[in-house]
Enzyme design. Structure first.
Site, PDB file in Angstrom:
ATOM      1  CG  ASN A  34      42.800 -30.967 -24.791  1.00 38.49           C
ATOM      2  OD1 ASN A  34      42.010 -31.327 -23.919  1.00 38.49           O
ATOM      3  ND2 ASN A  34      43.401 -29.796 -24.759  1.00 38.49           N
ATOM      4  CG  HIS A 122      39.367 -20.847 -24.537  1.00 38.79           C
ATOM      5  ND1 HIS A 122      40.366 -19.941 -24.830  1.00 38.79           N
ATOM      6  CD2 HIS A 122      39.989 -21.926 -23.995  1.00 38.79           C
ATOM      7  CE1 HIS A 122      41.543 -20.456 -24.487  1.00 38.79           C
ATOM      8  NE2 HIS A 122      41.338 -21.654 -23.963  1.00 38.79           N
ATOM      9  CD  GLU A 163      34.365 -22.757 -25.785  1.00 38.47           C
ATOM     10  OE1 GLU A 163      34.809 -23.933 -25.788  1.00 38.47           O
ATOM     11  OE2 GLU A 163      34.728 -21.899 -24.976  1.00 38.47           O
ATOM     12  CB  SER A 167      37.569 -26.448 -22.500  1.00 37.06           C
ATOM     13  OG  SER A 167      37.545 -25.254 -21.730  1.00 37.06           O
ATOM     14  CG  ASP A 192      36.382 -22.384 -30.232  1.00 41.41           C
ATOM     15  OD1 ASP A 192      36.822 -23.157 -31.104  1.00 41.41           O
ATOM     16  OD2 ASP A 192      37.031 -22.051 -29.226  1.00 41.41           O
ATOM     17  CG  HIS A 195      37.458 -28.992 -26.365  1.00 37.42           C
ATOM     18  ND1 HIS A 195      38.547 -29.642 -25.833  1.00 37.42           N
ATOM     19  CD2 HIS A 195      37.580 -27.689 -26.013  1.00 37.42           C
ATOM     20  CE1 HIS A 195      39.295 -28.772 -25.174  1.00 37.42           C
ATOM     21  NE2 HIS A 195      38.730 -27.593 -25.261  1.00 37.42           N
ATOM     22  CE  LYS A 226      41.581 -27.588 -27.253  1.00 30.01           C
ATOM     23  NZ  LYS A 226      42.365 -26.565 -27.970  1.00 30.01           N
TER      24      LYS A 226
END
Length: 368
Positions: A34, A122, A163, A167, A192, A195, A226
Site C-alpha cells: 500500500n 473494512h 470509506e 480496499s 475512513d 486508501h 499506506k
C-alpha cells in the site's frame, strides 16, 4: 493439550484452498504493498526522521498510555500539524487505523441507536459497530436507494459508515450524495480515508478535502501506514468529539502510546509531502498508464482488481506472475465473496513505466 479443534478449522481452510500464510517479498517487483507514493522506501524522508531522532532526546518507547506517561510533546506537535492539514477543529492520534475506527464507532453509538454500514467497509468499521450496543445493519455497496430505505426505518441516532476508496475494488464512495442524504435524515456520517490519505488533496489531506465535503462529515479517519509510508492514524472532527474519544474510546484509553519515533515519522512524512506534492501527479500517471494497457481495468485509483472467480485459479496466476518477478498476490474467499476472487494489483510511484506495461501484457497472456 488437545488442539484438534484448531487444526480441524485449519484443515477446512486447506481443503477449500484459502489457507493463509506469511510471506516476504523475496526481492520481487512490488505490485502488492500500500506504499502508493513510495514514501516508505524514500531515503530522503528516512534520513529526516533519523536526524530528528538523533538531535532530540527521544525515548525508545511510548512508556504508557497517553493518559498516563505516554503523552510526549511530539504528539502535540503532530496533532497540531494534522489539524492544519485536515482543517479540523481537533485531531487525535491512534496507534493504527484499525484501533481508530474501532474506538470511534464502538464508543459514539449507544443502545437504541442504529449503525448503517456499507457492506464492503473494512472489518474494523464493522467490528466497531458490533462492539457498540447499537443495532447494526449493512446496506448494499454504494447503493444510495438501499441506504435511504434503511434510514427511514432506523431508531435512535443514525450513524452511517463508509470509506472514500474501498480496499478490494478500488472504487470510490458517492461522497457528495452521501453527505446530502445524511443531512436530509439527520444522520452522523463517518468516513475512513485509509486508501486516500496522502494520495489526494492538498498536502495529502485526502479525498474528502479534495471534494470539498470534509466540513460536513461527523468524523474522519486517516491512516498513515499506506500512502504516507509510516505508521499510525488519527480521527479528525470537532473538539467535543475528540474530548469524548479521550474519555470513552477504549482502544485509546487502554493502549500504550506510539513511540515518539513513530510520531516524529508522521510529522516529517506530511512535511515532506507538502514539499513534494508532485508525487500525487506521478501516481495518477502510473494509474492511467496501467488503465491504457489493461483495457479491463475497473478502477481509477491505485488499487486495480483483476477478477478471476476462483481461489485455485487466482493462486495459479499469482504464482505465474511471481515466477516472472512480479509480486502480485491473490485475494481469496472468505476475504472476498466466493466467486469474486481476484488479483489485487497496487500501483506505486516506484513502479517504472516498463514494469507496468509488461505486467499488463502478462495479464493478457495469462488470462487469454
Amino acid at each position: 493439550m488437545n488442539l484438534d479443534f484448531l487444526q480441524q478449522k485449519l484443515n477446512d481452510r486447506i481443503e477449500k484452498g484459502n489457507i493463509r500464510s506469511l510471506k516476504t517479498d523475496g526481492g520481487l517487483l512490488d505490485f502488492v504493498s500500500n506504499d502508493y507514493l513510495s514514501l516508505a522506501r524514500n531515503a530522503q524522508l528516512s534520513q529526516r526522521i533519523h536526524n530528528r531522532c538523533l538531535e532530540e532526546p527521544v525515548p525508545n518507547g511510548g512508556t504508557g498510555s497517553r493518559l498516563l506517561s505516554g503523552n510526549h510533546r511530539w504528539y502535540e506537535e503532530a496533532e497540531e500539524l494534522l489539524q492544519s492539514v485536515f482543517r479540523a477543529e481537533s485531531v487525535l492520534l491512534f496507534n493504527s487505523g484499525y484501533a481508530a475506527n474501532q474506538a470511534l464507532v464502538s464508543s459514539v453509538a449507544d443502545k437504541g441507536d442504529t449503525i448503517l454500514y456499507d457492506q464492503l467497509s473494512h472489518v474494523c468499521l464493522k467490528e466497531g459497530a458490533w462492539l457498540s450496543r447499537a443495532e447494526t445493519v449493512a446496506f448494499r455497496h454504494n447503493d444510495l436507494d438501499d441506504l435511504e430505505q434503511r434510514m427511514q426505518r432506523v431508531t435512535g441516532r443514525c450513524f452511517v459508515l463508509t470509506e472514500t476508496i474501498f480496499s478490494m475494488d478500488g472504487d470510490v464512495a458517492p461522497l457528495h450524495e452521501l453527505v446530502q442524504l445524511c443531512e436530509k435524515h439527520g444522520a452522523y456520517l463517518i468516513v475512513d480515508e485509509a486508501h486516500s490519505t496522502g494520495c489526494y488533496g492538498e498536502q495529502g489531506a485526502g479525498m474528502l478535502m479534495e471534494e470539498g465535503v470534509a466540513e460536513s462529515i461527523f468524523a474522519r479517519v486517516y491512516t498513515f501506514g499506506k500512502g504516507m509510508g509510516v505508521h499510525g492514524a488519527c480521527v479528525a472532527g470537532s473538539r467535543t468529539l475528540i474530548d469524548y474519544l479521550v474519555n470513552f474510546g477504549r482502544p485509546f484509553i487502554y493502549t500504550t502510546s506510539l513511540p515518539p519515533h513513530s510520531v516524529i515519522a508522521i510529522t516529517e512524512s506530511f512535511r515532506y509531502l507538502a514539499e513534494y506534492q508532485q508525487l500525487q501527479g506521478q501516481l495518477l500517471k502510473k494509474i492511467e498508464l496501467f488503465r491504457t494497457h489493461w483495457p479491463k481495468a475497473m478502477s481509477h485509483t491505485a488499487i486495480q482488481p483483476v477478477m478471476i472467480g476462483s481461489n485455485e485459479q487466482a493462486r495459479v496466476i499469482s504464482s505465474q506472475l511471481q515466477e516472472s518477478g512480479y509480486d502480485v498476490r491473490p485475494i481469496l474467499s472468505p476475504t472476498v465473496k466466493s466467486g469474486t476472487e481476484r488479483l489485487r494489483i497496487s500501483l506505486h510511484v516506484h513502479n517504472s513505466d516498463e514494469e507496468i506495461k509488461t505486467l499488463a501484457e502478462m495479464l493478457k497472456q495469462l488470462m487469454s
